[in-house]
Design an enzyme around this catalytic site. Structure first.
Site, mmCIF file in Angstrom:
data_model
loop_
_atom_site.group_PDB
_atom_site.id
_atom_site.type_symbol
_atom_site.label_atom_id
_atom_site.label_comp_id
_atom_site.label_asym_id
_atom_site.label_seq_id
_atom_site.Cartn_x
_atom_site.Cartn_y
_atom_site.Cartn_z
ATOM 1 N N CYS A 156 -12.312 56.341 94.226
ATOM 2 C CA CYS A 156 -12.313 56.411 95.689
ATOM 3 C C CYS A 156 -11.085 57.095 96.270
ATOM 4 O O CYS A 156 -11.192 57.924 97.183
ATOM 5 C CB CYS A 156 -12.493 55.016 96.292
ATOM 6 S SG CYS A 156 -11.184 53.819 95.931
ATOM 7 N N ASP B 137 -16.688 58.650 104.182
ATOM 8 C CA ASP B 137 -16.456 58.105 102.846
ATOM 9 C C ASP B 137 -17.155 58.981 101.819
ATOM 10 O O ASP B 137 -18.383 58.981 101.712
ATOM 11 C CB ASP B 137 -16.970 56.669 102.767
ATOM 12 C CG ASP B 137 -16.565 55.963 101.481
ATOM 13 O OD1 ASP B 137 -16.028 56.636 100.584
ATOM 14 O OD2 ASP B 137 -16.787 54.744 101.381
ATOM 15 N N HIS C 83 -10.599 49.727 98.632
ATOM 16 C CA HIS C 83 -11.444 50.918 98.717
ATOM 17 C C HIS C 83 -10.801 51.882 99.699
ATOM 18 O O HIS C 83 -10.161 51.466 100.666
ATOM 19 C CB HIS C 83 -12.861 50.561 99.154
ATOM 20 C CG HIS C 83 -13.792 51.730 99.193
ATOM 21 N ND1 HIS C 83 -13.918 52.608 98.141
ATOM 22 C CD2 HIS C 83 -14.621 52.196 100.166
ATOM 23 C CE1 HIS C 83 -14.794 53.543 98.455
ATOM 24 N NE2 HIS C 83 -15.229 53.322 99.691
#
Length: 637
Positions: free
Chosen positions: A196, A278, A255
């Protein structure tokens, strides 16, 4: 009738304009200008001179101000700054990891434009794709999908398997430039591997290069809700060990995503500004692995019917967490926690190395009436909004199948804690800092909150975790029997030896300790757990002397082996925009136990101003010992 003008030559005044538009680091040979700011060009005519009052010249241009930030410090940070920090670790140990965005480095703008042309959108319909590139909403979704490679030849392959033999461990990267240049050099084949923070770091580089204000956001205890019921289900066995579940709901230790600043004319008024993007491939949106842009304001207010992917973004910061005990093929509900998910949402501060907490931009205070009202509003919208509304389309649909509405887990109110029923409090406390390579000493504190005698049996366990919440096999277990008189408290001492955890440790260096307790007079179970992040000494970087453009600069790097055993295959990497033309790799070899070493190297800075050196040390035992040093480079003579 006067003869028409014929243009012989156009001077775009690239060098002069680019300095005024602060794009001279990208290029001085071609024109790169920013929206909303004047620039000058000179036209030369071959048949006659320009006659004011008689001749007229028409320019056809298309511009906009959909990404304009009116704060100069914010523009400097979120467009111009080419380095920063990406926060990792856990909510109890937040670790700033240096990152080289390098959006002005040589060829990066060409690679970013190449990325747009490799997108599925351009491949399918080039003219429509180019016509839509003035929209930051459109372009951000295109870039978001292209950073991962799940649908196309995007920049990065994701890998959470702990097996990286055919690529680079994601923890080893310290910047975006090496990744983008490798992607380009390999004929636009995905680079192995990313997780991530790597996806977010690379996306930040591309968006800043394209002139869209962007920052990197870390959310600690981040929810991944696969069935859109705003509940993260976690399963435990009778020893307190967390189990993998088929539904794949997880709470990620942290995250990382991006926020991009833009107007949202596609939404009702008030939902422009920072938007969540994202690029980590988790769920699909309109058939592609991308997420957003989702308005941060909409997330805070529970407006999950607004585009794009707002339900998923809402669940990352504000889902509830349900714990279940699995035994004999049955599931017993342990507790529903309304405050576990979404903590210390962090980004780098403006023109500072400090951390900025932006949690209040995403959610109302946990435990407040407003927070519960927003949660229930979001839940009701998801239940009622299965058919698209005026601002909701396929972009809000995920690939997972929703759970039925009459599920006993779809509860609108939190349950009583088992500790409230049994009236016993359990808590883990560390006795020493959890240093990598040392034994872990801690106690389980048990407190009897009632006027009755308590007889407890406690199953304790420890297992490594990946940062996405995936559990690894347990490596330590214990059973404790504790008797408590009314209002008495006791501590049960525990020790996990380095020899017990060393071979089971993941790259993320996370250990989850758990205790599942039961009292003889009650059927209720009590679950308590704690995530420990093992720490280690960082790299120290010393700049020997003043730094000036085009003048040799000596840099000393000091590092050590924190373990009581030798480590092999040690490699030191360094990079820094404006300081190194490319990433530097130094083979160290073997480091003896607790051995401190240093190397000295030289470079010639080629850009002035505030710069940063990023360093990483990897070995066969650890992958991401980091360090950084800020350096001011003078323009010189």
């Amino acid at each position: 009738m006067a003869q028409g003008l014929e243009v012989a030559l156009t001077d775009l005044q690239s060098s002069r304009n680019n300095v005024r538009h602060r794009t001279e680091e990208i290029s001085v040979d071609r024109l790169v200008v920013r929206r909303g700011q004047a620039f000058s060009i000179t036209l030369y005519f071959k048949n006659r001179g320009f006659q004011p009052g008689m001749d007229s010249i028409t320019f056809v241009t298309e511009t906009g101000d959909a990404v304009y930030l009116d704060s100069e410090p914010q523009r400097q940070e979120y467009i111009m700054n080419d380095y920063g920090f990406i926060y990792q670790g856990s909510k109890s140990w937040i670790r700033p990891c240096p990152w080289n965005y390098g959006q002005f480095e040589e060829n990066v703008i060409d690679i970013c434009l190449e990325l747009l042309e490799k997108s599925l959108n351009f491949q399918i319909d080039p003219s429509t794709d180019c016509a839509l590139r003035g929209s930051p909403v459109y372009i951000s979704r295109v870039v978001c999908a292209m950073i991962n490679s799940n649908d196309d030849n995007g920049v990065l392959n994701g890998n959470w398997s702990e097996n990286y033999v055919d690529g680079v461990n994601p923890a080893e990267w310290t910047g975006s430039v090496a990744i983008l240049k490798q992607w380009h050099a390999m004929g636009c084949q995905p680079v192995r591997y990313g997780q991530c923070w790597v996806f977010a770091g690379v996306m930040c580089t591309v968006m800043r290069c394209l002139g869209i204000p962007t920052r990197v956001i870390t959310n600690f205890d981040s929810g991944h809700d696969t069935d859109r019921n705003l509940i993260i289900d976690e399963y435990y066995d009778s020893t307190g060990r967390i189990l993998e579940n088929m539904k794949k709901d997880t709470v990620w230790n942290f995250h990382v995503w991006n926020e991009c600043w833009m107007a949202r004319k596609d939404l009702p008024p008030g939902y422009g500004g920072w938007q969540v993007l994202d690029a980590t491939p988790q769920e699909t949106s309109n058939g592609l692995y991308c997420c957003g842009p989702a308005s941060v304001k909409a997330i805070k207010e529970g407006e999950v019917d607004l585009n794009y992917d707002t339900p998923f973004a809402f669940s990352m910061v504000n889902a509830d967490c349900m714990s279940w005990l699995v035994y004999g093929g049955k599931e017993q509900k342990l507790h529903r926690d309304t405050a576990t998910v979404g903590n210390f949402i962090s980004t780098k501060s403006i023109q500072s190395d400090e951390r900025d907490d932006v949690t209040e931009s995403y959610k109302y205070e946990e435990g407040s009436l407003q927070e519960r009202q927003v949660f229930l509003k979001a839940l009701q919208k998801l239940k009622a909004g299965r058919s698209p509304g005026p601002h909701q389309g396929d972009s809000n649909s995920f690939s997972s199948t929703p759970r039925s509405q009459d599920s006993p887990r779809s509860l609108d109110t939190p349950s009583l804690r088992p500790s409230d029923v049994i009236q016993v409090s359990l808590k883990f406390e560390l006795l020493d800092p959890p240093n990598m390579g040392q034994d872990i000493n801690f106690v389980l504190l048990a407190v009897n909150l009632s006027p009755q005698f308590k007889d407890l049996k406690l199953n304790l366990s420890a297992q490594s975790l990946l940062h996405d919440g995936s559990p690894l096999a347990p490596f330590w277990q214990d059973v404790a029997f504790i008797t408590l008189f009314p209002e008495e408290e006791k501590t049960y001492p525990c020790k996990i030896l380095y020899s017990q955890y060393s071979q089971y440790l993941s790259t993320d260096k996370l250990i989850r300790i758990s205790a599942l307790g039961e009292e003889k007079s009650s059927p209720e179970k009590i679950l308590v757990n704690k995530i420990i992040t093992l720490t280690f000494p960082g790299i120290m970087i010393n700049v020997l002397g003043a730094a000036s453009v085009n003048q040799p600069l000596t840099i000393q790097v000091v590092f050590s082996n924190p373990l009581s055993e030798p480590v092999e295959d040690c490699v030191l990497t360094l990079e820094g925009s404006g300081l190194f033309k490319k990433q530097q790799r130094v083979l160290i070899g073997v480091l003896k136990p607790h051995h401190k070493a240093s190397i000295t190297l030289k470079t010639v800075p080629f850009k002035s101003g505030q710069r940063q050196i990023q360093a990483n040390l990897r070995s066969n035992k650890f992958k991401d010992i980091k360090g950084y040093k800020n350096v001011y480079v003078d323009t010189g003579v």
